[in-house]
Scaffold this motif. Sequence first.
Motif, PDB file in Angstrom:
ATOM      1  N   PHE A  42       0.843  -1.195   0.000  1.00 22.87           N
ATOM      2  CA  PHE A  42       0.000   0.000   0.000  1.00 22.87           C
ATOM      3  C   PHE A  42       0.873   1.238   0.000  1.00 22.87           C
ATOM      4  N   GLU A  43       0.237   2.365  -0.283  1.00 23.40           N
ATOM      5  CA  GLU A  43       0.964   3.626  -0.295  1.00 23.40           C
ATOM      6  C   GLU A  43       0.967   4.217   1.109  1.00 23.40           C
ATOM      7  N   ILE A  44       2.176   4.462   1.609  1.00 21.85           N
ATOM      8  CA  ILE A  44       2.349   5.115   2.905  1.00 21.85           C
ATOM      9  C   ILE A  44       2.153   6.609   2.686  1.00 21.85           C
ATOM     10  N   GLU A  45       1.338   7.230   3.531  1.00 23.22           N
ATOM     11  CA  GLU A  45       1.082   8.671   3.419  1.00 23.22           C
ATOM     12  C   GLU A  45       1.540   9.345   4.713  1.00 23.22           C
ATOM     13  N   TYR A  46       2.698  10.023   4.632  1.00 16.96           N
ATOM     14  CA  TYR A  46       3.262  10.691   5.794  1.00 16.96           C
ATOM     15  C   TYR A  46       2.559  12.028   6.038  1.00 16.96           C
ATOM     16  N   LEU A  47       2.665  12.534   7.247  1.00 18.91           N
ATOM     17  CA  LEU A  47       2.024  13.801   7.597  1.00 18.91           C
ATOM     18  C   LEU A  47       2.578  14.982   6.810  1.00 18.91           C
ATOM     19  N   ASP A  48       3.836  14.874   6.369  1.00 17.28           N
ATOM     20  CA  ASP A  48       4.432  15.973   5.603  1.00 17.28           C
ATOM     21  C   ASP A  48       4.073  15.918   4.115  1.00 17.28           C
ATOM     22  N   GLY A  49       3.209  14.966   3.738  1.00 13.03           N
ATOM     23  CA  GLY A  49       2.765  14.862   2.355  1.00 13.03           C
ATOM     24  C   GLY A  49       3.543  13.865   1.517  1.00 13.03           C
ATOM     25  N   ARG A  50       4.688  13.410   2.025  1.00 10.67           N
ATOM     26  CA  ARG A  50       5.472  12.407   1.308  1.00 10.67           C
ATOM     27  C   ARG A  50       4.670  11.127   1.156  1.00 10.67           C
ATOM     28  N   PHE A  61      15.478  -1.185   9.890  1.00  9.83           N
ATOM     29  CA  PHE A  61      14.202  -1.234  10.612  1.00  9.83           C
ATOM     30  C   PHE A  61      13.316  -0.062  10.213  1.00  9.83           C
ATOM     31  N   LEU A  62      12.035  -0.356  10.022  1.00  8.28           N
ATOM     32  CA  LEU A  62      11.036   0.677   9.754  1.00  8.28           C
ATOM     33  C   LEU A  62       9.847   0.448  10.680  1.00  8.28           C
ATOM     34  N   LEU A  63       9.493   1.464  11.428  1.00  9.63           N
ATOM     35  CA  LEU A  63       8.305   1.440  12.287  1.00  9.63           C
ATOM     36  C   LEU A  63       7.360   2.526  11.795  1.00  9.63           C
ATOM     37  N   LEU A  64       6.131   2.125  11.502  1.00  6.78           N
ATOM     38  CA  LEU A  64       5.110   3.068  11.067  1.00  6.78           C
ATOM     39  C   LEU A  64       3.866   2.909  11.919  1.00  6.78           C
ATOM     40  N   GLY A  65       3.455   3.975  12.561  1.00 11.33           N
ATOM     41  CA  GLY A  65       2.127   4.024  13.133  1.00 11.33           C
ATOM     42  C   GLY A  65       1.187   4.422  12.006  1.00 11.33           C
ATOM     43  N   ILE A  66       0.041   3.783  11.936  1.00  6.51           N
ATOM     44  CA  ILE A  66      -0.930   4.090  10.886  1.00  6.51           C
ATOM     45  C   ILE A  66      -2.233   4.465  11.579  1.00  6.51           C
ATOM     46  N   ASP A  67      -2.582   5.740  11.499  1.00  2.00           N
ATOM     47  CA  ASP A  67      -3.742   6.272  12.219  1.00  2.00           C
ATOM     48  C   ASP A  67      -5.018   6.005  11.428  1.00  2.00           C
ATOM     49  N   PHE A  68      -5.919   5.270  12.049  1.00  4.21           N
ATOM     50  CA  PHE A  68      -7.126   4.741  11.410  1.00  4.21           C
ATOM     51  C   PHE A  68      -8.244   5.777  11.344  1.00  4.21           C
ATOM     52  N   LYS A  69      -8.591   6.140  10.122  1.00  3.75           N
ATOM     53  CA  LYS A  69      -9.749   6.985   9.816  1.00  3.75           C
ATOM     54  C   LYS A  69      -9.743   8.336  10.531  1.00  3.75           C
ATOM     55  N   GLU A  70      -8.563   8.956  10.607  1.00  3.04           N
ATOM     56  CA  GLU A  70      -8.471  10.293  11.189  1.00  3.04           C
ATOM     57  C   GLU A  70      -7.703  11.198  10.231  1.00  3.04           C
ATOM     58  N   ASP A  71      -7.970  12.493  10.320  1.00  2.00           N
ATOM     59  CA  ASP A  71      -7.322  13.439   9.410  1.00  2.00           C
ATOM     60  C   ASP A  71      -5.931  13.812   9.907  1.00  2.00           C
ATOM     61  N   LYS A  72      -5.236  14.565   9.062  1.00  5.49           N
ATOM     62  CA  LYS A  72      -3.849  14.946   9.317  1.00  5.49           C
ATOM     63  C   LYS A  72      -3.692  15.717  10.633  1.00  5.49           C
ATOM     64  N   GLU A  73      -4.582  16.646  10.893  1.00  2.53           N
ATOM     65  CA  GLU A  73      -4.494  17.475  12.102  1.00  2.53           C
ATOM     66  C   GLU A  73      -4.680  16.625  13.361  1.00  2.53           C
ATOM     67  N   THR A  74      -5.672  15.749  13.341  1.00  2.00           N
ATOM     68  CA  THR A  74      -5.938  14.869  14.489  1.00  2.00           C
ATOM     69  C   THR A  74      -4.741  13.952  14.738  1.00  2.00           C
ATOM     70  N   THR A  75      -4.187  13.422  13.661  1.00  2.00           N
ATOM     71  CA  THR A  75      -3.046  12.512  13.769  1.00  2.00           C
ATOM     72  C   THR A  75      -1.827  13.236  14.341  1.00  2.00           C
ATOM     73  N   ALA A  76      -1.549  14.420  13.850  1.00  2.00           N
ATOM     74  CA  ALA A  76      -0.404  15.198  14.335  1.00  2.00           C
ATOM     75  C   ALA A  76      -0.573  15.542  15.813  1.00  2.00           C
ATOM     76  N   LEU A 116      -1.056   8.251   7.703  1.00  2.00           N
ATOM     77  CA  LEU A 116      -2.501   8.395   7.542  1.00  2.00           C
ATOM     78  C   LEU A 116      -3.160   7.205   6.848  1.00  2.00           C
ATOM     79  N   ASP A 117      -4.349   6.887   7.317  1.00  3.88           N
ATOM     80  CA  ASP A 117      -5.255   5.922   6.675  1.00  3.88           C
ATOM     81  C   ASP A 117      -6.657   6.497   6.813  1.00  3.88           C
ATOM     82  N   GLN A 118      -6.882   7.630   6.175  1.00  6.18           N
ATOM     83  CA  GLN A 118      -8.106   8.406   6.392  1.00  6.18           C
ATOM     84  C   GLN A 118      -9.376   7.654   6.005  1.00  6.18           C
ATOM     85  N   GLU A 119      -9.291   6.800   4.998  1.00  6.90           N
ATOM     86  CA  GLU A 119     -10.468   6.042   4.557  1.00  6.90           C
ATOM     87  C   GLU A 119     -10.552   4.660   5.215  1.00  6.90           C
ATOM     88  N   GLY A 120      -9.482   4.248   5.863  1.00  5.18           N
ATOM     89  CA  GLY A 120      -9.447   2.909   6.464  1.00  5.18           C
ATOM     90  C   GLY A 120      -9.094   1.816   5.472  1.00  5.18           C
TER      91      GLY A 120
END
Length: 154
Positions: free
Chosen positions: A14-22, A67-82, A96-100
């Motif tokens: 899947f596509e990883i979507e970072y808070l900085d837009g990357r 090593f790569l560790l990613l938290g993936i925030d379920f169905k929340e927007d960028k501001e809430t996640t940050a 981000l995983d805004q749509e789940g």
Amino acid sequence: RGYIVEVGDEAPDFEIEYLDGRREMLSSHRGKLIMLQFTASWCGVCRKEMPFIEERIWKRHSDNSNFLLLGIDFKEDKETTAKFAKDLNITYPLTLDQEGNKFQLFCGPDAGVTRNIIIDPQGKIIMLTRLFDEEEFNSMVELIDNELEKISAK
């Protein structure tokens, strides 16, 4: 436990979507040990577990290029996640995983967070956790330590 994948399966890409837009594909990290942590700000168990992930896993291995560790925030927007990361003083990346949709690659429709998925360097799932059980968490920490030792020994 709500998973639609099993240990031994190839991890869905899947596509990883970072808070900085990357954005980048999970598969671009093949060759690394990967930990995915599905979480949400409203999840009490997630809030309990995340400081342990920060202290016992991230602080010990954040400098390890294998090593790569990613938290993936379920169905929340960028501001809430940050805000969530800031409130809990989490320094590992929350993505981000805004749509789940990313969550649904691994879990059924009625499944909940918190969950951790450990993926080996070949892209195979080697551990699946659910909720925060101290014994299971300790096993996960040990697995991560052992796998990273194996990678560095090569």
